[in-house]
Design an enzyme around this catalytic site. Structure first.
Site, PDB file in Angstrom:
ATOM      1  N   GLY A 187    -110.709  72.065  32.165  1.00 36.63           N
ATOM      2  CA  GLY A 187    -109.475  71.344  32.482  1.00 36.63           C
ATOM      3  C   GLY A 187    -108.519  72.248  33.223  1.00 36.63           C
ATOM      4  N   CYS A 226    -116.275  60.427  28.467  1.00 35.68           N
ATOM      5  CA  CYS A 226    -115.839  59.803  29.726  1.00 35.68           C
ATOM      6  C   CYS A 226    -114.710  58.828  29.382  1.00 35.68           C
ATOM      7  CB  CYS A 226    -116.975  59.071  30.431  1.00 35.68           C
ATOM      8  SG  CYS A 226    -116.395  58.268  31.941  1.00 35.68           S
ATOM      9  N   LYS A 274    -124.471  66.295  36.817  1.00 35.69           N
ATOM     10  CA  LYS A 274    -123.750  65.035  36.623  1.00 35.69           C
ATOM     11  C   LYS A 274    -124.345  64.378  35.368  1.00 35.69           C
ATOM     12  CE  LYS A 274    -121.415  61.220  37.696  1.00 35.69           C
ATOM     13  NZ  LYS A 274    -120.045  61.222  37.173  1.00 35.69           N
ATOM     14  N   ASN A 303    -122.257  63.897  26.833  1.00 30.26           N
ATOM     15  CA  ASN A 303    -120.971  63.366  27.298  1.00 30.26           C
ATOM     16  C   ASN A 303    -120.463  62.364  26.266  1.00 30.26           C
ATOM     17  OD1 ASN A 303    -118.823  62.098  28.503  1.00 30.26           O
ATOM     18  ND2 ASN A 303    -119.730  62.070  30.559  1.00 30.26           N
ATOM     19  N   ASN A 306    -110.042  60.110  38.889  1.00 28.26           N
ATOM     20  CA  ASN A 306    -111.327  59.519  39.298  1.00 28.26           C
ATOM     21  C   ASN A 306    -111.778  58.455  38.319  1.00 28.26           C
ATOM     22  OD1 ASN A 306    -114.124  60.080  37.807  1.00 28.26           O
ATOM     23  ND2 ASN A 306    -112.718  61.749  37.324  1.00 28.26           N
ATOM     24  N   ILE A 321    -111.912  70.199  27.662  1.00 26.39           N
ATOM     25  CA  ILE A 321    -111.898  68.757  27.505  1.00 26.39           C
ATOM     26  C   ILE A 321    -112.453  68.062  28.753  1.00 26.39           C
ATOM     27  CG2 ILE A 321    -109.896  68.686  25.944  1.00 26.39           C
ATOM     28  CD1 ILE A 321    -108.093  68.201  28.414  1.00 26.39           C
ATOM     29  N   LEU A 343    -119.879  56.608  36.210  1.00 29.74           N
ATOM     30  CA  LEU A 343    -121.193  57.165  35.838  1.00 29.74           C
ATOM     31  C   LEU A 343    -122.293  56.878  36.867  1.00 29.74           C
ATOM     32  CD1 LEU A 343    -120.442  55.821  32.423  1.00 29.74           C
ATOM     33  CD2 LEU A 343    -121.339  58.129  32.477  1.00 29.74           C
TER      34      LEU A 343
HETATM   35  O1  RRO Z   1    -118.500  59.141  36.241  1.00 29.80           O
HETATM   36  C1  RRO Z   1    -117.298  59.155  35.912  1.00 29.80           C
HETATM   37  O2  RRO Z   1    -116.499  58.298  36.280  1.00 29.80           O
HETATM   38  C2  RRO Z   1    -116.763  60.205  35.023  1.00 29.80           C
HETATM   39  C3  RRO Z   1    -117.405  60.695  33.900  1.00 29.80           C
HETATM   40 BR1  RRO Z   1    -119.104  60.179  33.434  1.00 29.80          BR
HETATM   41  C4  RRO Z   1    -116.740  61.620  33.038  1.00 29.80           C
HETATM   42  O3  RRO Z   1    -117.240  62.064  31.991  1.00 29.80           O
HETATM   43  N1  RRO Z   1    -115.493  62.018  33.369  1.00 29.80           N
HETATM   44  C5  RRO Z   1    -114.883  61.566  34.492  1.00 29.80           C
HETATM   45  O4  RRO Z   1    -113.737  61.966  34.760  1.00 29.80           O
HETATM   46  N2  RRO Z   1    -115.510  60.662  35.301  1.00 29.80           N
END
Ligand code: RRO
Length: 300
Positions: A239, A126, A43, A123, A67, A187, A71
């Site tokens: 993806g 996001c 994560k 990352n 989602n 991606i 983070l």
């Molecule tokens: O934690 C998230 O909400 C999240 C992250 Br860091 C990301 O890079 N991509 C995503 O779909 N959710």
């Protein structure tokens, strides 16, 4: 048959556990590896612990998952213990990190290297975190600077996970390459929204979220194809990879490896083994004995 080499890493197969999916604790990283993943990505971890957004943070929608976790992570200090348990088993673990500036990214990368990560994943994508991710990853100058600074700080390969939510993904990919990056992950989830007809409001607490799963596969494949046409460094496709055929498609577009996330929800943690078996069957049917035999054929 499925073994690959990417930026000096030798992996038993080209499937990786995507960041954010079960990557917050050692037990689930180990489980993903034991279920057949060639490598696992943590994560995204930051300098400080973060709770993430209140629920609802994830919802199944047409052709995938939306989602906005926000983070959530225990912070880099706490994460050492989780890494130790995975690294001790000699599992290739890629440390995903997020930060708001180059200096913080460098600190995090050094810590991840110290914990025994085999590579770093920045990352830069996001889709819904203020001050992080996509807000940085859309600016080629910032991207180049961050990659350069992190490369100066660590000796392990540095991959950058980038977004499709830009006018020209090749421009961002080139910035990664110019910064000395070792590879690109393309991606991340795609910025999206779902509205609840009963409340007449967005379902997610954060309103906006990231769309993943089979609905975004054509976007991912297009991005990999565009990047592979103009960039030399390796590309990891992500993806909507659910089946062996999806992984093959990404490889035909030029990817060296693929990441698997949402598919765990649909096919179980065993999805890695299933995808590998389906890839091998396809390769046998088509007379290929290694991934390199057919990688990038769609580009020619
Ligand atoms: O934690 C998230 O909400 C999240 C992250 Br860091 C990301 O890079 N991509 C995503 O779909 N959710």
């Amino acid at each position: 048959m499925l073994e690959i080499e990417i930026s000096g890493l030798r992996l038993r197969n080209p499937t990786m556990l995507a960041s954010g999916v079960m990557g917050e604790c050692s037990g689930s990283l180990i489980r993903a590896y034991r279920s057949g993943a060639g490598a696992v990505v943590t994560k995204s971890i930051g300098l400080e612990p973060r709770e993430g957004y209140p629920n609802p943070t994830a919802v199944e929608i047409e052709c995938g998952i939306l989602n906005s976790m926000g983070l959530p992570n225990p912070g880099i200090d706490e994460f050492g213990e989780e890494m130790r348990e995975v690294v001790e088993l000699e599992i290739p673990v890629i440390g995903s990190i997020f930060a708001g500036d180059a200096e913080s990214f460098s600190i995090l990368a050094k810590r991840m290297q110290g914990y025994g990560a085999c590579a770093i994943e920045l990352n830069l994508s996001c889709p819904h975190a203020r001050g992080y991710g996509l807000e940085i990853g859309t600016d080629p100058d910032l991207v180049r600077g961050i990659v350069k600074e992190v490369k100066r700080s660590v000796s392990i390969p540095v991959f950058s996970k980038i977004s499709a939510n830009v006018a020209d993904i090749v421009e961002i990919g080139k910035a990664v390459e110019e910064g000395g990056g070792d590879g690109i992950v393309a991606i991340n989830s795609v910025k999206a929204m779902k509205i609840d007809l009963s409340t007449k409001k967005p379902i997610l607490f954060n309103r906006f979220g990231g769309y993943s799963g089979r609905g975004i596969k054509p976007i991912g494949v297009r991005c990999v194809y565009e990047l592979a046409s103009e960039i030399e460094i390796p590309i990891i496709g992500a993806g909507g990879v659910e089946k062996g055929e999806d992984a093959i498609e990404y490889i035909l577009a030029g990817a060296k490896a693929v990441q698997v996330g949402s598919a765990i929800f649909y096919r179980g943690i065993d999805v890695f083994r299933k995808i590998c078996k389906e890839m091998e069957e396809w390769m046998e049917r088509n007379g290929y004995s290694s991934i390199e035999d057919f990688r990038g054929l769609a580009l020619k």
